[in-house]
Design an enzyme around this catalytic site. Structure first.
Site, mmCIF file in Angstrom:
data_model
loop_
_atom_site.group_PDB
_atom_site.id
_atom_site.type_symbol
_atom_site.label_atom_id
_atom_site.label_comp_id
_atom_site.label_asym_id
_atom_site.label_seq_id
_atom_site.Cartn_x
_atom_site.Cartn_y
_atom_site.Cartn_z
ATOM 1 C CG HIS A 118 14.337 25.815 12.824
ATOM 2 N ND1 HIS A 118 14.889 26.907 12.203
ATOM 3 C CD2 HIS A 118 15.350 25.237 13.522
ATOM 4 C CE1 HIS A 118 16.183 26.974 12.506
ATOM 5 N NE2 HIS A 118 16.494 25.970 13.305
ATOM 6 C CD GLU A 168 17.625 22.880 13.417
ATOM 7 O OE1 GLU A 168 17.892 23.276 12.268
ATOM 8 O OE2 GLU A 168 17.934 23.517 14.442
ATOM 9 C CG HIS A 189 18.250 25.567 17.373
ATOM 10 N ND1 HIS A 189 17.733 26.088 16.212
ATOM 11 C CD2 HIS A 189 17.793 26.359 18.384
ATOM 12 C CE1 HIS A 189 16.994 27.152 16.492
ATOM 13 N NE2 HIS A 189 17.017 27.342 17.814
ATOM 14 C CD GLU A 237 22.761 24.741 16.579
ATOM 15 O OE1 GLU A 237 22.092 23.738 16.258
ATOM 16 O OE2 GLU A 237 22.608 25.857 16.057
HETATM 17 ZN ZN ZN Z 1 18.222 25.518 14.233
#
Ligand code: ZN
Length: 292
Positions: free
Chosen positions: A84, A121, A176, A254
């Site tokens: 992102h 995030e 992430h 993640e």
């Molecule tokens: Zn992400």
């Protein structure tokens, strides 16, 4: 504010778990990290209090070739993709553009998720990525980031993959944190599933990379395997552009679930992020030093 625009963009969770692509990325080489000088509103946590980055440390092609005890990763190239970007929410017209990731068409990039308290995030991933870059450079690796700050837009997931490919990276990782169910906790490493004709050659090394990172991350951070996704911290995916389009060994992680209170507290802590950095570095180093 930011996340109002985010909602307007229709993207909330780390659905974009996905990676990369490009439109508004800084110039092709600008996206390649410099000495790691983020300037966005969300500064990354200082990664290593005991060892400040040494600007005199040679990196890249000018670095001495060949590993040594002090520089075990000399000669290795690592691409780190902080998921992102801080400017994404304000530019849905850019990040919602559809790109082809072979198995489907999906948004060029997304805003990512955030904790209930509002820690985004994109700031988390940038903090971890810059800390990891610093550490790996100290070990002698050449490190390239897919974005050089936390206030830009994109790049698209396809471009993020391309950066790793063009660098001929020995390993690539997309960082992430998840926007999972609030009752779910833990991390998972996402490894590429076979997309015939595209990522055949990276399936096996990527799985090895993923297992190495899974094990080191779990050991060093103490974070549990995800209770709601994957199996024992590993999930095979064919919907991510970053994995489908990669020609170099690559995984996503993640790091935890931002929507879970316990995970959110950890992910928000600079000290815990430093453990994350160490865990990821240990996993990458194990892979890079293993023969074959
Ligand atoms: Zn992400």
């Amino acid at each position: 504010m930011v996340f109002i625009a985010l909602l307007a963009a229709g993207v909330t969770a780390c659905s974009a778990t996905d990676t990369p692509a490009a439109g508004v990325a800084p110039a092709p080489s600008a996206g390649v990290d410099g000495p790691g000088a983020p300037s966005g509103p969300a500064r990354p946590a200082r990664a290593s209090p005991t060892a400040p980055a040494d600007p005199s440390t040679p990196v890249g092609p000018s670095a001495p070739a060949g590993p040594s005890a002090a520089r075990p990763l000399a000669g290795k190239v690592v691409v780190i993709d902080p998921g992102h970007n801080g400017g994404n929410a304000a530019h849905p017209e850019i990040i919602n553009r559809l790109v082809n990731v072979v198995t489907e068409r999906k948004a060029c990039d997304t805003t990512g998720t955030q904790t209930d308290a509002g820690y985004p995030e994109h700031a988390f991933t940038f903090s971890v990525a810059t800390g990891l870059a610093r550490l790996l450079r100290r070990e002698g690796a050449k490190v390239i980031l897919t974005r050089s700050n936390d206030h830009g837009v994109g790049p698209c997931i396809t471009q993020r993959a391309r950066i790793g490919n063009r660098a001929h990276a020995d390993a690539a990782i997309s960082v992430h944190a998840d926007g999972g169910p609030p009752s779910g906790i833990g991390f998972q490493v996402l490894v590429p599933g076979l997309v015939p004709g595209y990522n055949n050659r990276i399936i096996r090394p990527s799985r090895r990379l993923g297992l190495g990172i899974r094990t080191a991350y779990h050991r060093i951070t103490g974070e549990p395997y995800s209770t709601y996704a994957g199996q024992r911290g590993i999930e095979v995916r064919t919907d991510l552009g970053g994995l489908n389009l990669s020609t170099v060994p690559k995984v996503f992680i993640e790091c935890g679930n931002m929507r879970n209170a316990a995970d959110a507290a950890r992910l928000t802590s600079p000290a815990f992020r430093q453990r994350i950095v160490k865990g990821l570095a240990a996993g990458l180093t194990a892979f890079l030093r293993a023969p074959g």
